[in-house]
Design a protein around this motif. Structure first.
Motif, mmCIF file in Angstrom:
data_model
loop_
_atom_site.group_PDB
_atom_site.id
_atom_site.type_symbol
_atom_site.label_atom_id
_atom_site.label_comp_id
_atom_site.label_asym_id
_atom_site.label_seq_id
_atom_site.Cartn_x
_atom_site.Cartn_y
_atom_site.Cartn_z
ATOM 1 N N GLY A 371 0.784 -1.228 0.000
ATOM 2 C CA GLY A 371 0.000 0.000 0.000
ATOM 3 C C GLY A 371 0.813 1.272 0.000
ATOM 4 O O GLY A 371 0.272 2.357 0.255
ATOM 5 N N LEU A 372 2.103 1.178 -0.314
ATOM 6 C CA LEU A 372 2.973 2.351 -0.238
ATOM 7 C C LEU A 372 2.853 3.261 -1.458
ATOM 8 O O LEU A 372 3.431 4.350 -1.461
ATOM 9 C CB LEU A 372 4.425 1.905 -0.053
ATOM 10 N N PHE A 373 2.118 2.826 -2.466
ATOM 11 C CA PHE A 373 1.924 3.658 -3.651
ATOM 12 C C PHE A 373 0.557 4.364 -3.639
ATOM 13 O O PHE A 373 0.127 4.916 -4.648
ATOM 14 C CB PHE A 373 2.054 2.813 -4.926
ATOM 15 N N ARG A 374 -0.109 4.355 -2.493
ATOM 16 C CA ARG A 374 -1.410 5.024 -2.338
ATOM 17 C C ARG A 374 -1.472 5.611 -0.938
ATOM 18 O O ARG A 374 -0.540 5.453 -0.134
ATOM 19 C CB ARG A 374 -2.550 4.014 -2.537
ATOM 20 N N SER A 375 -2.565 6.297 -0.643
ATOM 21 C CA SER A 375 -2.751 6.815 0.714
ATOM 22 C C SER A 375 -3.117 5.668 1.660
ATOM 23 O O SER A 375 -3.531 4.587 1.219
ATOM 24 C CB SER A 375 -3.839 7.888 0.728
ATOM 25 N N ALA A 376 -2.968 5.901 2.938
ATOM 26 C CA ALA A 376 -3.234 4.873 3.941
ATOM 27 C C ALA A 376 -4.681 4.413 3.871
ATOM 28 O O ALA A 376 -5.606 5.206 3.678
ATOM 29 C CB ALA A 376 -2.921 5.411 5.330
ATOM 30 N N ASP A 377 -4.875 3.117 4.044
ATOM 31 C CA ASP A 377 -6.207 2.523 4.024
ATOM 32 C C ASP A 377 -6.799 2.586 5.432
ATOM 33 O O ASP A 377 -6.515 1.747 6.285
ATOM 34 C CB ASP A 377 -6.122 1.072 3.545
ATOM 35 N N ILE A 378 -7.607 3.606 5.668
ATOM 36 C CA ILE A 378 -8.217 3.853 6.968
ATOM 37 C C ILE A 378 -9.456 4.704 6.734
ATOM 38 O O ILE A 378 -9.568 5.366 5.692
ATOM 39 C CB ILE A 378 -7.220 4.567 7.917
ATOM 40 N N GLU A 379 -10.413 4.681 7.665
ATOM 41 C CA GLU A 379 -11.658 5.421 7.474
ATOM 42 C C GLU A 379 -11.439 6.934 7.420
ATOM 43 O O GLU A 379 -12.246 7.661 6.831
ATOM 44 C CB GLU A 379 -12.643 5.108 8.604
ATOM 45 N N LEU A 380 -10.396 7.443 8.038
ATOM 46 C CA LEU A 380 -10.133 8.879 8.036
ATOM 47 C C LEU A 380 -10.029 9.401 6.612
ATOM 48 O O LEU A 380 -9.513 8.717 5.718
ATOM 49 C CB LEU A 380 -8.846 9.185 8.794
ATOM 50 N N THR A 381 -10.494 10.630 6.404
ATOM 51 C CA THR A 381 -10.490 11.213 5.064
ATOM 52 C C THR A 381 -9.238 12.016 4.767
ATOM 53 O O THR A 381 -9.007 12.398 3.621
ATOM 54 C CB THR A 381 -11.712 12.132 4.890
ATOM 55 N N GLU A 382 -8.408 12.263 5.780
ATOM 56 C CA GLU A 382 -7.269 13.161 5.594
ATOM 57 C C GLU A 382 -6.042 12.557 4.905
ATOM 58 O O GLU A 382 -5.252 13.298 4.313
ATOM 59 C CB GLU A 382 -6.816 13.725 6.955
ATOM 60 N N PRO A 383 -5.754 11.240 5.014
ATOM 61 C CA PRO A 383 -4.462 10.719 4.551
ATOM 62 C C PRO A 383 -4.060 11.145 3.138
ATOM 63 O O PRO A 383 -4.859 11.080 2.203
ATOM 64 C CB PRO A 383 -4.643 9.205 4.653
ATOM 65 N N ALA A 384 -2.811 11.572 3.027
ATOM 66 C CA ALA A 384 -2.262 12.047 1.756
ATOM 67 C C ALA A 384 -1.592 10.912 0.994
ATOM 68 O O ALA A 384 -1.142 9.922 1.568
ATOM 69 C CB ALA A 384 -1.257 13.166 2.020
ATOM 70 N N SER A 385 -1.508 11.085 -0.323
ATOM 71 C CA SER A 385 -0.820 10.121 -1.176
ATOM 72 C C SER A 385 0.681 10.321 -1.078
ATOM 73 O O SER A 385 1.155 11.405 -0.726
ATOM 74 C CB SER A 385 -1.283 10.278 -2.620
ATOM 75 N N PRO A 386 1.476 9.293 -1.408
ATOM 76 C CA PRO A 386 2.935 9.398 -1.272
ATOM 77 C C PRO A 386 3.565 10.220 -2.392
ATOM 78 O O PRO A 386 2.945 10.487 -3.422
ATOM 79 C CB PRO A 386 3.392 7.938 -1.345
ATOM 80 N N LEU A 387 4.807 10.620 -2.156
ATOM 81 C CA LEU A 387 5.646 11.229 -3.188
ATOM 82 C C LEU A 387 6.703 10.194 -3.557
ATOM 83 O O LEU A 387 7.521 9.795 -2.731
ATOM 84 C CB LEU A 387 6.299 12.508 -2.655
ATOM 85 N N LEU A 388 6.697 9.759 -4.839
ATOM 86 C CA LEU A 388 7.517 8.631 -5.265
ATOM 87 C C LEU A 388 8.571 9.071 -6.275
ATOM 88 O O LEU A 388 8.411 10.102 -6.942
ATOM 89 C CB LEU A 388 6.628 7.557 -5.893
ATOM 90 N N PRO A 389 9.641 8.286 -6.428
ATOM 91 C CA PRO A 389 10.631 8.588 -7.472
ATOM 92 C C PRO A 389 9.984 8.551 -8.853
ATOM 93 O O PRO A 389 9.051 7.774 -9.106
ATOM 94 C CB PRO A 389 11.661 7.459 -7.321
#
Length: 583
Positions: A371-389
């Motif tokens: 799941g490191l290529f997406r935002s965290a899987d949780i009910e909260l709406t705030e999680p941000a997506s990652p910054l990848l190479p």
């Protein structure tokens, strides 16, 4: 608030009395007109029975509404935006609807003598209100709002004065009895009642639905664990003059978030008094290059693919050259490194070699599965997506392995790291209390053997590696330190992100209950508590250890010895920790 039971029954009695009077007159008319009395009596009796049944139903309905509380009253009266209570996993109150009051002053309900008396009383009751504000209703000689947001206790105190011309109007508001505690986790609401952040927003539909039945919404949070985490984290953040700090405690088997802390915190009852920066959920929104705690993931991938093992040896005596770039370790090594040494000495060189042996295709496949290529899987709406190479070269692959070049949120990291600690299963994080019997969602990413090996490596690291300051005697703590230089303006700065990932107990069934504790400090400045250091070992590891000491009784972890205790372990020399950044 709707009608009370007294008002309901009083109006009901009046309704029945009116009907009885009409029935009596109907009976008289029946006799006068010569209708047979028996037939009239039967009809009248049926009418009375019907009215009595209707009244009993009405009274019972009103009584139930009065006794069952706010949520049910809201349903009966059609009150908009009513919200159910939020409680922690043990039923402790976190948020509830209450009445605040607006105070009105009407000079026309006072005598001439009363006016001066009431004015003097208001000046004493509200010493912080401007004098002009108190004088205004008297000067304009009409009913005006004096102030609002008065709590029920203050209203009762004012009523005890018996002042004429004073009245109150109730306004439903959301109240948070613990103010700052769990502010990022619980979240807040708009004045209209809709959730704005945290659980208040994530659980909006359930909170609204439960209000109609007066059933609380239960979160996974344990208020005791939340308090311990915030207390320990805040003390170190203040001492270190950190920019911000994050703490997360989870059950790695169920994915339940038992505590989530973001510092600085804020008073949920006074959100307008705090800036957006102060109300920011750093655990969900901020993306960090987390440094060497990421080695828990990269070493696990190497073990799972079979490209490395505890018998593998790596040459850390010379920097690793990748094109024009050199990767080196902060501490010089005159020996070859086993995989255990790579982990407990936090070798960037050794970890890079592990990643290169795995290869970019396989490594990124694991990253995606975690799941490191997406935002965290949780009910909260705030999680941000990652910054990848932008592309996965040998250099970017090696950097990612020791926590550089890929920026993720702490929630994303803990979700992925938990899969290395729970028997290999990636499970979504959850702010809902697990019911104890439903099937747990999840996908197996690592083998159980990989997970067991990683738990043992983390235990060794706490006993004789960079994580010794997190040890809590008898609680079988494992962990990994991380210190990463912060990027800025296209280069790495002198500011650090200092972290520690802990897990306890490391023994027991690999798929049993155990608990992860992540602590991260953004830009610590060095303090006497850490010997002036800004690194994860002296800054974050002690906080994790103190938290574990305090919360172990709450999660049922008892002290006992394990196979790694003894002088052969706890008296071994401790190597310096590597810093990831511009090397």
């Amino acid at each position: 608030m709707g009608i009370s039971i007294i008002e309901s029954t009083q109006s009901g009695f009046q309704w029945v009395a009116d009907r009885v009077w009409k029935v009596e007159h109907a009976f008289e008319r029946a006799n006068a007109s010569g209708v047979k009395a028996s037939s009239a009596r039967m009809r009248i009796f049926c009418i009375l029975v019907g009215m009595t049944v209707a009244y009993v139903c009405l009274a019972g309905f009103a009584a139930r509404g009065s006794l069952q509380g706010r949520g049910q009253i809201a349903a009966l009266t059609g009150e908009p935006n009513a919200r159910a209570q939020l409680v922690d996993r043990n039923g402790q109150l976190l948020a509830t609807d209450v009445n605040d009051y607006s105070l009105f002053v009407d000079p026309n309900d006072m005598t001439g003598d009363d006016r001066s008396l009431v004015r003097r009383a208001l000046l004493q009751i509200f010493p912080d209100l401007p004098r002009d504000q108190i004088d205004k209703p008297f000067k304009m000689n009409r009913r005006l709002l004096l102030t609002n947001n008065i709590k029920a206790a203050k209203r009762d105190e004012i009523l005890n004065y018996g002042l004429p011309g004073i009245s109150f109007e109730a306004v439903r508001v959301r109240d948070y009895p613990l103010a700052n505690t769990g502010s990022a986790y619980i979240g807040m609401t708009q004045r209209g009642g809709e959730g704005m952040s945290g659980a208040e927003k994530a659980m909006q539909d359930q909170i609204a639905a439960n209000a109609a039945t007066d059933q609380p919404v239960t979160l996974a949070m344990d208020l005791r664990i939340q308090g311990a985490l915030e207390n320990e984290m805040r003390a170190m953040a203040v001492a270190q003059r950190a920019q911000s700090a994050i703490g997360i405690v989870t059950n790695v088997r169920t994915g339940e978030v038992l505590a989530l802390a973001s510092w600085p915190d804020f008073d949920l009852n006074r959100p307008g008094a705090f800036s957006d920066a102060e109300k920011r959920n750093h655990a969900a929104v901020d993306r960090y290059e987390l440094g060497s705690i990421f080695k828990v993931i990269s070493i696990s991938v190497g073990l799972d693919t079979g490209t490395t093992s505890l018998a593998s040896v790596y040459d850390g005596r010379q920097p690793l050259k990748l094109g024009n770039r050199l990767i080196h370790d902060e501490h010089a090594s005159s020996e070859l490194l086993s995989l255990t040494d790579v982990f407990i000495k936090s070798s960037n060189i050794g970890t890079s070699r592990v990643a290169l042996d795995v290869g970019a295709t396989a490594m990124t496949r694991y990253y995606e599965a975690l799941g490191l290529f997406r935002s965290a899987d949780i009910e909260l709406t705030e999680p941000a997506s990652p910054l990848l190479p932008s592309r996965w070269s040998d250099s970017s692959l090696a950097s990612s392995a020791f926590g550089q070049g890929m920026a993720i949120t702490p929630l994303s990291f803990i979700e992925a790291a938990n899969a290395t600690l729970n028997g290999g299963y990636l499970r979504p994080l959850t702010i809902k209390k697990y019911d104890g019997h439903s099937p747990l969602p999840g996908t197996q990413v690592f083998s159980a053997a990989t997970s067991r090996t990683m738990l043992e490596l983390m235990r060794q690291n706490v006993l004789k590696g960079t994580g010794t300051r997190a040890n809590a005697p008898g609680l079988r703590v494992g962990g990994k330190t991380g210190t990463a230089q912060k990027p800025g303006n296209g280069r790495y700065t002198s500011e650090d992100v200092s972290s520690f990932l802990a897990v306890f107990p490391v023994d027991g069934p690999v798929d049993g209950d155990r608990y992860s504790v992540l602590v991260t400090f953004d830009s610590p400045q060095g303090a006497p508590e850490s010997g002036g250091s800004r690194m994860g070992g002296p800054v974050a590891a002690p906080v994790a250890g103190h938290v574990i000491e305090r919360i172990a009784p709450f999660v049922g972890v008892a002290r006992k010895e394990d196979k790694f205790t003894g002088p052969g372990w706890d008296k071994a020399p401790v190597a310096a920790e590597d810093v990831t950044g511009d090397h």
